[in-house]
Design a protein around this motif. Sequence first.
Motif, PDB file in Angstrom:
ATOM      1  N   SER A 110       0.835  -1.208   0.000  1.00 31.59           N
ATOM      2  CA  SER A 110       0.000   0.000   0.000  1.00 31.59           C
ATOM      3  C   SER A 110       0.870   1.260   0.000  1.00 31.59           C
ATOM      4  O   SER A 110       0.564   2.238  -0.680  1.00 31.59           O
ATOM      5  CB  SER A 110      -0.942  -0.003   1.202  1.00 31.59           C
ATOM      6  N   GLU A 111       1.957   1.214   0.742  1.00 35.75           N
ATOM      7  CA  GLU A 111       2.877   2.349   0.771  1.00 35.75           C
ATOM      8  C   GLU A 111       3.568   2.507  -0.586  1.00 35.75           C
ATOM      9  O   GLU A 111       3.745   3.626  -1.084  1.00 35.75           O
ATOM     10  CB  GLU A 111       3.922   2.153   1.870  1.00 35.75           C
ATOM     11  N   ALA A 112       3.939   1.396  -1.207  1.00 35.78           N
ATOM     12  CA  ALA A 112       4.600   1.442  -2.512  1.00 35.78           C
ATOM     13  C   ALA A 112       3.669   2.016  -3.574  1.00 35.78           C
ATOM     14  O   ALA A 112       4.096   2.839  -4.392  1.00 35.78           O
ATOM     15  CB  ALA A 112       5.072   0.050  -2.911  1.00 35.78           C
ATOM     16  N   VAL A 113       2.405   1.600  -3.568  1.00 31.70           N
ATOM     17  CA  VAL A 113       1.440   2.131  -4.543  1.00 31.70           C
ATOM     18  C   VAL A 113       1.282   3.632  -4.353  1.00 31.70           C
ATOM     19  O   VAL A 113       1.275   4.403  -5.323  1.00 31.70           O
ATOM     20  CB  VAL A 113       0.079   1.402  -4.429  1.00 31.70           C
ATOM     21  N   ALA A 114       1.184   4.079  -3.109  1.00 35.32           N
ATOM     22  CA  ALA A 114       1.032   5.508  -2.832  1.00 35.32           C
ATOM     23  C   ALA A 114       2.283   6.287  -3.256  1.00 35.32           C
ATOM     24  O   ALA A 114       2.182   7.364  -3.854  1.00 35.32           O
ATOM     25  CB  ALA A 114       0.751   5.724  -1.349  1.00 35.32           C
ATOM     26  N   LEU A 115       3.458   5.754  -2.961  1.00 36.54           N
ATOM     27  CA  LEU A 115       4.700   6.445  -3.310  1.00 36.54           C
ATOM     28  C   LEU A 115       4.959   6.448  -4.816  1.00 36.54           C
ATOM     29  O   LEU A 115       5.546   7.395  -5.346  1.00 36.54           O
ATOM     30  CB  LEU A 115       5.889   5.798  -2.589  1.00 36.54           C
ATOM     31  N   ALA A 116       4.539   5.402  -5.493  1.00 40.34           N
ATOM     32  CA  ALA A 116       4.753   5.319  -6.935  1.00 40.34           C
ATOM     33  C   ALA A 116       3.918   6.360  -7.678  1.00 40.34           C
ATOM     34  O   ALA A 116       4.288   6.802  -8.762  1.00 40.34           O
ATOM     35  CB  ALA A 116       4.443   3.924  -7.448  1.00 40.34           C
ATOM     36  N   GLY A 117       2.799   6.748  -7.103  1.00 45.04           N
ATOM     37  CA  GLY A 117       2.004   7.818  -7.676  1.00 45.04           C
ATOM     38  C   GLY A 117       1.078   7.418  -8.799  1.00 45.04           C
ATOM     39  O   GLY A 117       0.324   8.238  -9.287  1.00 45.04           O
ATOM     40  N   GLY A 118       1.089   6.204  -9.236  1.00 45.63           N
ATOM     41  CA  GLY A 118       0.178   5.768 -10.281  1.00 45.63           C
ATOM     42  C   GLY A 118      -1.039   5.103  -9.668  1.00 45.63           C
ATOM     43  O   GLY A 118      -1.257   5.150  -8.457  1.00 45.63           O
ATOM     44  N   ASP A 119      -1.840   4.502 -10.497  1.00 45.09           N
ATOM     45  CA  ASP A 119      -2.978   3.753  -9.978  1.00 45.09           C
ATOM     46  C   ASP A 119      -2.584   2.271  -9.883  1.00 45.09           C
ATOM     47  O   ASP A 119      -1.449   1.895 -10.139  1.00 45.09           O
ATOM     48  CB  ASP A 119      -4.209   3.961 -10.857  1.00 45.09           C
ATOM     49  N   GLU A 120      -3.536   1.443  -9.515  1.00 44.21           N
ATOM     50  CA  GLU A 120      -3.268   0.005  -9.346  1.00 44.21           C
ATOM     51  C   GLU A 120      -2.787  -0.642 -10.647  1.00 44.21           C
ATOM     52  O   GLU A 120      -1.892  -1.484 -10.632  1.00 44.21           O
ATOM     53  CB  GLU A 120      -4.520  -0.715  -8.836  1.00 44.21           C
ATOM     54  N   ALA A 121      -3.374  -0.246 -11.777  1.00 44.03           N
ATOM     55  CA  ALA A 121      -2.982  -0.844 -13.053  1.00 44.03           C
ATOM     56  C   ALA A 121      -1.539  -0.453 -13.409  1.00 44.03           C
ATOM     57  O   ALA A 121      -0.766  -1.299 -13.886  1.00 44.03           O
ATOM     58  CB  ALA A 121      -3.936  -0.411 -14.157  1.00 44.03           C
ATOM     59  N   ASP A 122      -1.182   0.803 -13.186  1.00 51.04           N
ATOM     60  CA  ASP A 122       0.192   1.235 -13.453  1.00 51.04           C
ATOM     61  C   ASP A 122       1.177   0.469 -12.580  1.00 51.04           C
ATOM     62  O   ASP A 122       2.236   0.045 -13.040  1.00 51.04           O
ATOM     63  CB  ASP A 122       0.351   2.734 -13.180  1.00 51.04           C
ATOM     64  N   PHE A 123       0.814   0.294 -11.326  1.00 53.09           N
ATOM     65  CA  PHE A 123       1.688  -0.425 -10.393  1.00 53.09           C
ATOM     66  C   PHE A 123       1.825  -1.891 -10.812  1.00 53.09           C
ATOM     67  O   PHE A 123       2.917  -2.462 -10.771  1.00 53.09           O
ATOM     68  CB  PHE A 123       1.145  -0.323  -8.965  1.00 53.09           C
ATOM     69  N   ALA A 124       0.718  -2.490 -11.239  1.00 51.13           N
ATOM     70  CA  ALA A 124       0.749  -3.891 -11.675  1.00 51.13           C
ATOM     71  C   ALA A 124       1.632  -4.060 -12.914  1.00 51.13           C
ATOM     72  O   ALA A 124       2.425  -5.005 -13.000  1.00 51.13           O
ATOM     73  CB  ALA A 124      -0.664  -4.389 -11.955  1.00 51.13           C
ATOM     74  N   LEU A 125       1.513  -3.143 -13.867  1.00 51.89           N
ATOM     75  CA  LEU A 125       2.343  -3.231 -15.070  1.00 51.89           C
ATOM     76  C   LEU A 125       3.812  -3.008 -14.731  1.00 51.89           C
ATOM     77  O   LEU A 125       4.687  -3.722 -15.234  1.00 51.89           O
ATOM     78  CB  LEU A 125       1.877  -2.228 -16.122  1.00 51.89           C
ATOM     79  N   ALA A 126       4.100  -2.047 -13.868  1.00 48.55           N
ATOM     80  CA  ALA A 126       5.488  -1.809 -13.457  1.00 48.55           C
ATOM     81  C   ALA A 126       6.051  -3.033 -12.741  1.00 48.55           C
ATOM     82  O   ALA A 126       7.226  -3.376 -12.919  1.00 48.55           O
ATOM     83  CB  ALA A 126       5.568  -0.580 -12.566  1.00 48.55           C
TER      84      ALA A 126
END
Length: 175
Positions: A110-126
């Motif tokens: 949850s912290e990584a998703v927030a820090l990455a600044g994208g949405d869930e789909a962006d985080f999943a692709l990254a």
Amino acid sequence: MTLSEIADGLEVTASQRDRGVAVADDTETPLSDRLAAHADDLPCTPEATATLVDAFTAGRSVGDAAREAGVSPMTGAKALHRCGVEGVCPLAPTRRDVVRDWLDGRIARSEAVALAGGDEADFALATYVETHDPLSAVAEAVDAHIAGSAPLGAGSAGSDGDALGGALGSPDGLR
């Protein structure tokens, strides 16, 4: 002042990326046939991957290329990444560091998703990009396909064989 005096104290701080020898392949083998041996490693069929590559390298977006190939945009981005196409990851390199920190167990998801600044789909692709390397044999086939998409020696020549497509006009008007 001599050239050696001007160059005194200069140093190279970055290295040039070796891209190897340019590849040209005029074998007329369809890309989907070249990808068939790697079908198990691709997120979609070789035919869909070939369609994705052709559409994306023609200038279409990942989403448009995926629609043309009949796959979801996420699957299209994954396939393009596995083909060695750069630029499909939606996160900047510094934000991808956050994904690596999460994969290494240094921070919570949850912290990584927030820090990455994208949405869930962006985080999943990254995450997919960080955990799946491009396939070198597939990338070579794609590079050869792109380089060989026009017959060797052809390309920018117009219908009359003019290599610059008439961009310069006629020299007769210069007198």
